[in-house]
Design a protein around this motif. Sequence first.
Motif, PDB file in Angstrom:
ATOM      1  N   TYR A  49      48.717 114.156  45.560  1.00  0.00           N
ATOM      2  CA  TYR A  49      50.163 113.436  46.307  1.00  0.00           C
ATOM      3  C   TYR A  49      49.686 112.119  46.612  1.00  0.00           C
ATOM      4  N   GLU A  50      48.458 112.002  47.269  1.00  0.00           N
ATOM      5  CA  GLU A  50      48.129 110.794  47.804  1.00  0.00           C
ATOM      6  C   GLU A  50      47.798 109.667  46.541  1.00  0.00           C
ATOM      7  N   LYS A  51      47.469 110.120  45.424  1.00  0.00           N
ATOM      8  CA  LYS A  51      47.356 109.168  44.338  1.00  0.00           C
ATOM      9  C   LYS A  51      48.734 108.884  43.954  1.00  0.00           C
ATOM     10  N   GLN A  52      49.533 109.794  43.897  1.00  0.00           N
ATOM     11  CA  GLN A  52      51.048 109.386  43.298  1.00  0.00           C
ATOM     12  C   GLN A  52      51.577 108.404  44.398  1.00  0.00           C
ATOM     13  N   LEU A  53      51.416 108.667  45.530  1.00  0.00           N
ATOM     14  CA  LEU A  53      51.887 107.806  46.775  1.00  0.00           C
ATOM     15  C   LEU A  53      51.412 106.187  46.613  1.00  0.00           C
ATOM     16  N   CYS A  54      49.919 106.307  46.585  1.00  0.00           N
ATOM     17  CA  CYS A  54      49.270 104.985  45.989  1.00  0.00           C
ATOM     18  C   CYS A  54      50.010 104.282  44.831  1.00  0.00           C
ATOM     19  N   MET A  55      49.904 105.105  43.809  1.00  0.00           N
ATOM     20  CA  MET A  55      50.403 104.426  42.638  1.00  0.00           C
ATOM     21  C   MET A  55      51.940 103.928  42.808  1.00  0.00           C
ATOM     22  N   LEU A  56      52.766 104.681  43.603  1.00  0.00           N
ATOM     23  CA  LEU A  56      54.230 104.047  44.230  1.00  0.00           C
ATOM     24  C   LEU A  56      53.974 102.792  44.833  1.00  0.00           C
ATOM     25  N   MET A  59      53.177  99.931  42.791  1.00  0.00           N
ATOM     26  CA  MET A  59      54.244  99.186  42.108  1.00  0.00           C
ATOM     27  C   MET A  59      55.053  98.368  43.161  1.00  0.00           C
ATOM     28  N   ALA A  60      55.376  99.192  44.349  1.00  0.00           N
ATOM     29  CA  ALA A  60      56.151  98.365  45.302  1.00  0.00           C
ATOM     30  C   ALA A  60      55.547  97.021  45.672  1.00  0.00           C
ATOM     31  N   LEU A  61      54.175  96.884  45.771  1.00  0.00           N
ATOM     32  CA  LEU A  61      53.709  95.532  46.246  1.00  0.00           C
ATOM     33  C   LEU A  61      53.763  94.779  45.169  1.00  0.00           C
ATOM     34  N   LEU A  62      53.860  95.149  43.891  1.00  0.00           N
ATOM     35  CA  LEU A  62      54.225  94.166  42.770  1.00  0.00           C
ATOM     36  C   LEU A  62      55.493  93.897  42.458  1.00  0.00           C
ATOM     37  N   ALA A 196      45.889  96.790  39.634  1.00  0.00           N
ATOM     38  CA  ALA A 196      46.720  95.603  39.427  1.00  0.00           C
ATOM     39  C   ALA A 196      47.263  94.492  40.587  1.00  0.00           C
ATOM     40  N   VAL A 197      47.284  95.171  41.834  1.00  0.00           N
ATOM     41  CA  VAL A 197      47.772  94.488  43.061  1.00  0.00           C
ATOM     42  C   VAL A 197      46.425  93.495  43.136  1.00  0.00           C
ATOM     43  N   ARG A 198      45.291  94.045  43.022  1.00  0.00           N
ATOM     44  CA  ARG A 198      44.036  93.258  43.115  1.00  0.00           C
ATOM     45  C   ARG A 198      43.775  92.211  42.317  1.00  0.00           C
TER      46      ARG A 198
END
Lengths: 363, 875
Positions: A49-56, A59-62, A196-198
């Motif tokens: 769940y943590e990974k899914q949330l961080c992935m989302l 994406m939001a940050l980008l 990708a954000v990095r």
Amino acid sequence: MKKRFCFASDFLTFLLCGIFTLSFMLSGCSSLQEINIEEIVYSPEILEYEKQLCMLDGMALLGKTEGSYSKKVSRLVLDIEDSLKNPSLNKASVARLYALEGRAFLLNGDKGAKAKALYEESVSSYKGDPQSIILGYRAGLILNLEENMKVSSDSKLLVLEQGLSNYKSGDYGAAVAKIDEAFISLGPSFRECYGAVRDKAWSLRNADSASETVRLDCISTGQMLVIAQENSNLLGRFTEGKILSQQALYKKIRQAGLLTAAGDSSMVLLESETVTRAKCARFLWNLSRSFKQREETKRQYSIMYKGNGISSPVADLAVTDPDFDAILGCVENEYLNLEDGINFKGRELVSGVEFNDALKKIK
Amino acid sequence: MKKVLKFAAVFFLLIIFVIAGFLTFCAMDKKSVMKSLTGGYSVYIHTDSAFEAINPLLDLQAAEVLLASPDADSIRGLFNTIKASPLRSSKIVKLLGSRKVDLALYQENGLEDKAFTAIVDLSFLSFLTRFAALYPESLYANTGLVKESSALNSSGDFITYFKYSDGKNTIFIKPVKNLVIISSRYSMMISSCYGDNGQNYTEAQKKILSSSIGENVRIVADARKLAQSVTDSNPVLNQLASLLPENELSVVYFSITDEDISIKCQIPFVTEADNGAFLGTIMNKNSGTPELVSRLGDTVQYYTLINAGTLSELKEAFFPLVPKEKEVDKLWESADGYCKTAFSMSLDDLLFSWTGTEFAVLGVENQNDPVFALQIKDEAQRQKIFEKITESMFVKNNDSLIVGGVRIPQLMLPSFLNWILSALNVNIPSPYFIVSNGYIYFSESAECLSSIYSASDAGKYLVKNDTWKQISSGQKNTSAVSLYYNLDRSVPFFLRGKGSVSKILALYSMGRFDGRIRNNILEFQLHSVAVKSGSLRLIPGFPVSLEGSVVPENFCVDSRKKPENLFWVEKKKIIKKMDLKSLEIISLENNDSVSICAAPEKLSGGGVLWSVSDHGEVNLYDSQLNVCPGFPVITGGVPSALGGAWSSGYIVTLESGQIAFISGKGELFVTDEADQYLIKSRPAVYGSSMRLYAKGFSGSILSIENGQLMDSENPMEVQGIGLGSPVVFKNGLKTYTAFITQAGLLHLWSDGKMVKNFPVKLNGVFFTNVSASSKYIYALSSEGVLYRTGLNGGVLGVKIPDVTGKNAYLYADDGGVYVNPDGNMIYGFKENMELMRGFPLTGWGCPVFADINGDKIPDCISLTLDKKIIAWSLR
């Protein structure tokens, strides 16, 4: 209300006193030694769940929240709520799940009310969970992440959050610094989510104080000229020191011949035309020759190569290309580089940052 | 002839007798330190050998922590100089330094004025100082010492002494018999020289001061002040400290190494009627041995244990400490009444009738909830009480759980009771409990209790644990309060402060702190050990935040051999220098943007740093950033690349194609021999050899030797275009030049000729050029593959995961190679391409290496992307 409080308070004082001595000893013991939060091992389900949330979140940050993004977030919320029904969860896991749910609500546009409630739930279940600190920070309930590092069970996640916060505020250099610092210690899944954000922050690290135009992934001729006007004084002699509108600027620069290919005077960049590497090279080359007052050298490469019958040193560039001189000139002067050491890849698009970086090399 | 020889022998024998007699006299004719030492000091330090006491301390990490504080700026440089000094291993220095030293520090109340008196007992070596007043001034003129005389009294007696002043502070020095008295106050020096201060000490104080110390250092301090200084973060303990009598001396013994620290403090006390009499029941009782510790399982990671008395005694002792406005006695009375109503028993019965003298909070590995433990004095009475309270409306006895085969019952406290408990920092809303081996344990986690039960049931006791044994060595078994801590899990009260002592103690991650009372002496003992970790250590004092942006190309140290200064350029125009010993920073602002380059060695005019401005103005600075004579020098052109320094000068390539050579004296020589070449990168330098990359699709490498351009018509040809600078290095007598093209063609020339097996094609695209040790050439591809190529052309590659190398930095020496790929991390690889211990580290650009902490091992210093300077100890 005040009366009720007084009554309750009177009623409770006897119990307070009754357990005073015992509590005094226990609290005395506690105050002599402050307990740190231990690093907890979470179940694979929670980590997923943590990974899914961080992935989302990545994406939001980008800004990639189109399509089924919202549905994915909602699905994650439902999954977390299902997991929370499990009565055998330990407190740390409950806190983590509430925190992840709160963060998911924020991602789906919650103004903070639900997230705040979930933050309270998370904290009351277990203090010091880094995800709950991150939720509190993002919901505006925690103002200083640094102070919370000592009470967190995993301060590296908070270092990562500092980096993401720097990214959001446009401090890209500091963002890369913190994200890389966190990546050194965090597991690879976080790199997967925020890599990708990095990378975006890395590409923008020299554009901390630059305008929105510089941050565009691709630019038009007009925008390229605006960037040049805003970030250098190279166009000063054409604009007479004035700040011109994009349209007026385009007109002036076109008149000056800076948008015309050295090898074909009929090829002029249009204002709305998307800038490719070859077109960017054309403008940069013309600009540098003009700035250095060496306009006679504009065609030095084609004259030499054609005159001596030498083939082009760049694999994907013909000697007859109208921008042959511009591309060779830009590569030799390091305004632009060959992409792979052999090809120039002139049809690839140029971002605002790439153009801005190249522009700074003209001295 | 025989007579002469006989006479000579007698003469020499006589001289030897005289010398021996004088030395014996010097050793025998003594004045005692106690007579000389003025009373009223706040701290007194004694060591039997200054050398033995101080020398090991110089290498401690703890010393670095102390020196990192801003207050220590002025002594940091001196400290590091002494630390790195070869004199430390000198036998003569050891002999001279092995003297008894007594140091007393004075701080008058309400005055910031501090003073000290140090007394060095030279013993037989006092033959050197007994006639110091007669020495000619020329002998000590260079030391800053001045001989002075002043009237002692109206009868015309004079005293001759020495004075040293640095402008801010003055020190008075006077040899007296076997002693040398050094004081910051004239009056104290006089008192030490002529007074008999011994009669001012009590017998107890004399005993403390004259007893054998056993350890290297003994510190005697005012007991109350000392106790208050370490308990200021805990109000209750601080109140207790204020109950200690005034002017009572406490003795602190300590020993410290990088591996462990041991501190023992003894404070004599008296509980008088008007001062702490209520503590009598506790303070007049010698501490016993807590039984709980020997029953705890090895899963316990920390505990706090109080074994000072029964609950009833503690109540009597500590209630007076509660502020009077809280009317705690009145509250107790009403609580007792309510208790009788609610539970049909008195408060004394409820709490005191079954509890023993031990109370503890402990933590168990892999569990987060703390466990509270109470000793049971009367189990039958406990059961009776528990039955009564669970029958009441306030407390519910919930169903039991079976965890790990252990039945664990649970109490459900009502919410208002939880609220009260949590107000007292006890958070057990629905505690489980077990009774085992005469103790009752409460915890919110049934797993914690199961773990405690299982570990002790299996005979796996904490006292058998190696680390516990290590920190308990030298500790007595008795204690009134005992803290066992592991900084990963808990932070004891004495580590919560922000002071240097707390920071030093935090270097030692596991420890045991015991407090005990024996025969009216309060004794505190701490023994902590540093648990080794694999990571490198950030040097205290770093990171240093910068005020503006810096680029790694403008970040350097002044010499490769023994750097003393670090230089960088902030906001393009401000040159800054950090003294690597004192960490003091000075700056110099320029009108133009500048780039800098350190001179490989100090030039004759003191120049250590070169700079060139955007307009071609060259400057040479000394280590204080003063412009050297002969500068600035105007080159007359705009630099086309960063400048480079060789052993005796500086080179700047200009946009015009010219090359400007500037000597250390400011002489300028400009050549246009190479004006057909386009130089875009900084010159590569090795000693007096320099290489320039003339950029182009058919590029070339130009050679400069001793400031002379060599054979520019026949340069080394490069097959392809590349980025960055070549590298020049030596292996044996041969000088090599290496360069890689962007497409991966690695060239290696020796004396201008291509070496056999070269060029070598490496896979990938190369945006960063090569770096080299004497044996290998290193290159980093844009995909993050680090290549090591031998001089025979053999290649070894290592992929650095998740990195790219388009704007990377590479630095190699014979110790290995340091890689900063795109981002804020530095990887260090050994020559065999194994990752160095502790890497990657945070950092940006090529690191520089210099010994900052004086341990004679170069430390790794680098910039970070968020505008800081960071330094890591590679020890």
